[in-house]
Design a protein around this motif. Structure first.
Motif, short mmCIF file in Angstrom:
data_model
loop_
_atom_site.label_atom_id
_atom_site.label_comp_id
_atom_site.label_asym_id
_atom_site.label_seq_id
_atom_site.Cartn_x
_atom_site.Cartn_y
_atom_site.Cartn_z
N PHE A 82 0.84 -1.20 0.00
CA PHE A 82 0.00 0.00 0.00
C PHE A 82 0.87 1.25 0.00
CE2 PHE A 82 -1.95 3.51 2.24
CZ PHE A 82 -3.19 3.62 1.64
N HIS A 83 1.83 1.31 0.92
CA HIS A 83 2.68 2.50 1.02
C HIS A 83 3.60 2.63 -0.20
CE1 HIS A 83 1.20 3.80 4.85
NE2 HIS A 83 1.37 2.57 5.34
N GLU A 84 4.05 1.52 -0.74
CA GLU A 84 4.85 1.55 -1.97
C GLU A 84 4.03 2.14 -3.12
OE1 GLU A 84 6.35 -1.78 -5.08
OE2 GLU A 84 6.95 -2.12 -2.99
N LEU A 85 2.78 1.70 -3.26
CA LEU A 85 1.91 2.23 -4.31
C LEU A 85 1.61 3.70 -4.08
CD1 LEU A 85 0.20 1.92 -6.85
CD2 LEU A 85 -1.67 1.07 -5.37
N ALA A 86 1.35 4.09 -2.85
CA ALA A 86 1.09 5.51 -2.55
C ALA A 86 2.28 6.36 -2.98
CB ALA A 86 0.79 5.69 -1.07
N GLY A 87 3.50 5.89 -2.71
CA GLY A 87 4.69 6.62 -3.13
C GLY A 87 4.81 6.69 -4.64
N ARG A 88 4.50 5.59 -5.30
CA ARG A 88 4.54 5.55 -6.77
C ARG A 88 3.53 6.54 -7.36
NH1 ARG A 88 5.51 0.49 -10.28
NH2 ARG A 88 4.89 1.23 -12.33
N LEU A 89 2.33 6.56 -6.80
CA LEU A 89 1.29 7.48 -7.27
C LEU A 89 1.69 8.94 -7.02
CD1 LEU A 89 -1.80 5.45 -6.06
CD2 LEU A 89 -1.22 5.95 -8.45
N ARG A 90 2.23 9.21 -5.84
CA ARG A 90 2.70 10.58 -5.56
C ARG A 90 3.81 10.99 -6.53
NH1 ARG A 90 1.97 9.26 0.34
NH2 ARG A 90 0.24 10.59 1.00
N GLY A 91 4.72 10.06 -6.79
CA GLY A 91 5.82 10.33 -7.71
C GLY A 91 5.34 10.61 -9.13
#
Length: 138
Positions: A82-91
């Motif tokens: 979840f946190h990895e995807l959130a970072g990817r989306l923010r990026g």
């Protein structure tokens, strides 16, 4: 083993759908034509169909102090994913409908959640439970 689901959703532009689902979310593309693309949604089949002028969001519903877009779909991930995807989306510069946050803290069903739209306006929710057994907890 859980059965896989199939979901077909409207999009107005396959190139933008490919950039989002393939590029931003990192999903593998399956079969396709000039009018649709199959995506491997972590073992589930999501198909983006070109439907000019389709309205993706019907309305909103209040949940935990936020206006949740309806309809929406997504995945239940583990917390690290979840946190990895959130970072990817923010990026990728994603504008969130509801920023990633922890809801129902200390209650049954405590979870991390985030909501966003794809380029066609389809709403997605990704969530994570520390204990997936809480998925249907009351």
């Amino acid at each position: 083993m859980r059965p896989a689901f199939h979901l077909a959703i409207p999009v107005d532009d396959l190139a933008r759908a490919r950039a989002f689902y393939g590029g931003v979310l990192g999903l593998a593309e399956g079969r396709s034509s000039d009018a649709w693309v199959d995506w491997d949604f972590r073992g589930h089949q999501v198909v983006t169909h070109v439907v000019p002028g389709a309205k993706a969001e019907a309305g909103r519903n209040p949940v935990d102090g936020h206006d949740v877009p309806v309809p929406h779909f997504g995945l239940v991930l583990d917390v690290d994913s979840f946190h990895e995807l959130a970072g990817r989306l923010r990026g990728a510069g994603t504008e969130f409908v509801i920023e990633p946050y922890q809801r129902f803290a200390g209650e049954p069903g405590e979870q991390w959640t985030m909501f966003l739209h794809d380029p066609a306006g389809n709403a997605l929710e990704f969530k994570a439970f520390r204990d997936e057994a809480q998925l249907f907890a009351k």
